[in-house]
Structure formats: C-alpha cells, structure tokens
Motif scaffolding. Structure first.
Motif, PDB file in Angstrom:
ATOM      1  N   THR A  84       0.832  -1.207   0.000  1.00  0.00           N
ATOM      2  CA  THR A  84       0.000   0.000   0.000  1.00  0.00           C
ATOM      3  C   THR A  84       0.859   1.246   0.000  1.00  0.00           C
ATOM      4  O   THR A  84       0.605   2.195  -0.760  1.00  0.00           O
ATOM      5  CB  THR A  84      -0.935  -0.008   1.220  1.00  0.00           C
ATOM      6  N   SER A  88       1.267   4.198  -2.902  1.00  0.00           N
ATOM      7  CA  SER A  88       0.928   5.567  -2.514  1.00  0.00           C
ATOM      8  C   SER A  88       2.101   6.521  -2.703  1.00  0.00           C
ATOM      9  O   SER A  88       1.938   7.645  -3.179  1.00  0.00           O
ATOM     10  CB  SER A  88       0.454   5.604  -1.058  1.00  0.00           C
ATOM     11  N   LEU A 239      -3.426   5.557   2.574  1.00  0.00           N
ATOM     12  CA  LEU A 239      -3.620   4.111   2.623  1.00  0.00           C
ATOM     13  C   LEU A 239      -4.778   3.658   1.748  1.00  0.00           C
ATOM     14  O   LEU A 239      -5.120   2.469   1.746  1.00  0.00           O
ATOM     15  CB  LEU A 239      -3.845   3.646   4.072  1.00  0.00           C
ATOM     16  N   VAL A 241      -5.511   3.231  -1.939  1.00  0.00           N
ATOM     17  CA  VAL A 241      -4.843   3.230  -3.243  1.00  0.00           C
ATOM     18  C   VAL A 241      -5.805   2.896  -4.379  1.00  0.00           C
ATOM     19  O   VAL A 241      -5.384   2.789  -5.529  1.00  0.00           O
ATOM     20  CB  VAL A 241      -3.648   2.254  -3.259  1.00  0.00           C
ATOM     21  N   VAL A 260      -3.329  -5.237  -1.205  1.00  0.00           N
ATOM     22  CA  VAL A 260      -3.277  -4.029  -0.388  1.00  0.00           C
ATOM     23  C   VAL A 260      -4.408  -4.097   0.638  1.00  0.00           C
ATOM     24  O   VAL A 260      -5.205  -5.034   0.657  1.00  0.00           O
ATOM     25  CB  VAL A 260      -3.399  -2.757  -1.263  1.00  0.00           C
ATOM     26  N   LYS A 285      -6.839   2.117   8.967  1.00  0.00           N
ATOM     27  CA  LYS A 285      -6.526   3.008   7.844  1.00  0.00           C
ATOM     28  C   LYS A 285      -6.996   4.429   8.115  1.00  0.00           C
ATOM     29  O   LYS A 285      -6.277   5.398   7.845  1.00  0.00           O
ATOM     30  CB  LYS A 285      -7.194   2.490   6.571  1.00  0.00           C
TER      31      LYS A 285
END
Length: 309
Positions: A84, A88, A239, A241, A260, A285
């Motif tokens: 992840t 990002s 977090l 994506v 992810v 997240k």
C-alpha cells in the motif's frame, strides 16, 4: 457564557435567514455527507465486537482490541503495509506533481483553440471507468495478443510479460493513474491560476521578466497554498490506493506485490464474512490518515501556510 452562546445562536439564525437560498443550495450536499459519511461511522463499533448480523450492534459480544491484535500479529500485515505504501508513495512522487506541471503549461498556451483542445484530450480519460482502463491495459500489454508485444515481436525482440511480472505492477498502476486522472486534476490549479491578479504579470513584463520567470516567481508562489492543501488532503488518503484499480489488475502471479489493505478487506470482510475483523482494518486506515492530516497541517502552519483548517 450563556449570554454569549445565545448571541452566537441568534447570529447564526440571522445568517441562515439572510442566506436561505444559499443554504437550500447546500442542503443536498449536507444531506449526502450526513447520510453516507457521518451516519455510517456508527458502524465502526463492530470492530470492537464479535459482530453477528443476527445479534446486531447491541447484542454482539464485546471483545475490545482483539481484532486489532490479530491484525497486527498477522504475517500479512507488513506485506499489506509495504504494498500500500509503495503504491501511494509512487503516486505522491509522480502522479501528484503532474497536474501542477500540466496546469502551468496550459496556462502558457496562447491560442484558446489549442488550449481547449488539449484540455479536452487530457480530461477525457477521467470519464472512463477502471473496467475500461483495465481492458485497454490488457489489450496493450498482454503477452500473447498485446499491441506492445506485437510491436516487439515485429522488431524481432523478446516479448515482455508486463501483466504477470511483479516488477512492473506498481509502475503500471502509477502510469494508469497518471493517464486517467492527471488531466482532471489540473482543473483546481487552473482555477487558482485564473484568480491571480493580471497586474502582477504586467509589472513583471515591464521589468523584463521572461515567461518562465513569471511562472516561477508569480504563478507558482500564488498557487502554493492550494498545493499544500491538496497535498495534506492526499496524505489523509495515503492508505487508500483504489480498490477497483488494484482488484482488476491483480492476478495470482502478482498477488505478493498487489495485495493491499482495500483488497484484503474485501477478501476477508465480504468473501469470508469476517465483518468485525475487516472493520478493524478499515478503522486502522482511517486513524492513520487522520493522524497524517493533523501532522501535515501543523507542519504547513509552521512554514507559514494556511493549511486545511
């Protein structure tokens, strides 16, 4: 204190009555956020429960931080975190700056016909769904029938397995995001550039500044605050994506670099019906994104920028 509160309430009501039509205009948006953003927040309570749809929120057993401990102790946690963050960070490094560069270049296009034509061309991919983007990617990069590999074969070069080679997966996702959304992202920056006082450019031209010097010393500093705000907001979603994009492009050969948090939540939460556990992952997240926004906002204010709030 009570008198001050009453005065504030009266002032608020006067403003509402005075701007009643503007309030009515904002009402659909407020209802949207209330119904689809704030009300579902109550559901995070199941991350602390052994939730059962039959027992509901109130009847399910309370287990505290058990699901979080299970998640952090899971060997997949660091794999998910690595994948992840890698996607990002690539987006932040390559995708985020590109709309800024495009908007600066579009602002320098003199003829309106060329400017509008180019804008339309770069905006168009935004309106395509990720399903179509994935289909185009397969048509272009497939090892057996892809146009790129057909061209390589015609040039008597070896074919490349773009879709099943883990080395290309993160780069491929980044290029997809750039092609689809970079043009659309220029809208905010072009709007900010349009609000710059033209007299600043006239004074710079009188002083003999070139177009590039005007761009670097007037245009870019004038939209700096917008760049900071969008960067802070982007950190809040670091977090996230894009479930659909990753899910459509992932296959068994690239699962080690493609899994992810979003796809993991879908797999354990929807397919395996582990609602409490997947909610705990989603809450993790959200907390990380919240902390990043707070930290980045404070840092921006230390550098003299307005920040998000």
């Amino acid at each position: 204190m009570q008198a001050a509160a009453k005065s504030n309430n009266a002032s608020f009501l006067r403003n509402v009555r005075k701007n009643k039509f503007l309030c009515l205009l904002a009402l659909p948006g407020l209802l949207y956020f209330l119904i689809f953003k704030y009300m579902p927040m109550w559901g995070v309570v199941i991350s602390f429960q052994d939730y059962s749809p039959y027992m509901g929120f109130t009847g399910s057993k309370w287990v505290g931080f058990e699901h979080f401990q299970r998640f952090f102790g899971n060997p997949d946690f660091w794999l998910l975190f690595r994948n992840t963050m890698a996607i990002s960070v690539l987006n932040l490094l390559f995708f985020f700056p590109l709309p800024i560069v495009l908007s600066l270049l579009l602002n320098e296009v003199g003829k309106p016909v060329f400017k509008k034509t180019f804008q339309s061309v770069v905006y168009l991919p935004h309106f395509l769904s990720w399903v179509i983007i994935a289909g185009i990617t397969f048509l272009m990069l497939s090892q057996s029938e892809g146009m790129v590999n057909k061209l390589l074969q015609a040039l008597e070069l070896d074919k490349v397995d773009f879709l099943t080679n883990p080395k290309f997966f993160w780069v491929m996702l980044t290029l997809q995001s750039i092609w689809k959304e970079a043009g659309w992202g220029t809208i905010i920056f072009l709007a900010a550039i349009a609000g710059i006082d033209p007299q600043l450019y006239e004074a710079a031209r009188m002083d003999g500044a070139s177009r590039f010097q005007q761009m670097m010393n007037i245009t870019l500093p004038s939209i700096k605050n917008i760049i900071f705000i969008l960067f802070i907001l982007r950190l809040g979603n670091i977090l996230d994506v894009g479930f659909e994009q990753v899910f459509l492009m992932m296959n068994g050969a690239v699962s080690k670099v493609g899994e992810v948090f979003d796809t993991y939540v879908y797999r354990v939460g929807i397919q395996q019906a582990q609602f409490s556990y997947s909610t705990a992952v989603g809450l993790f997240k959200s907390v990380i994104g919240f902390l990043l926004v707070i930290s980045a906002n404070k840092l921006a204010k230390k550098f003299g920028e307005e920040g998000v709030y």
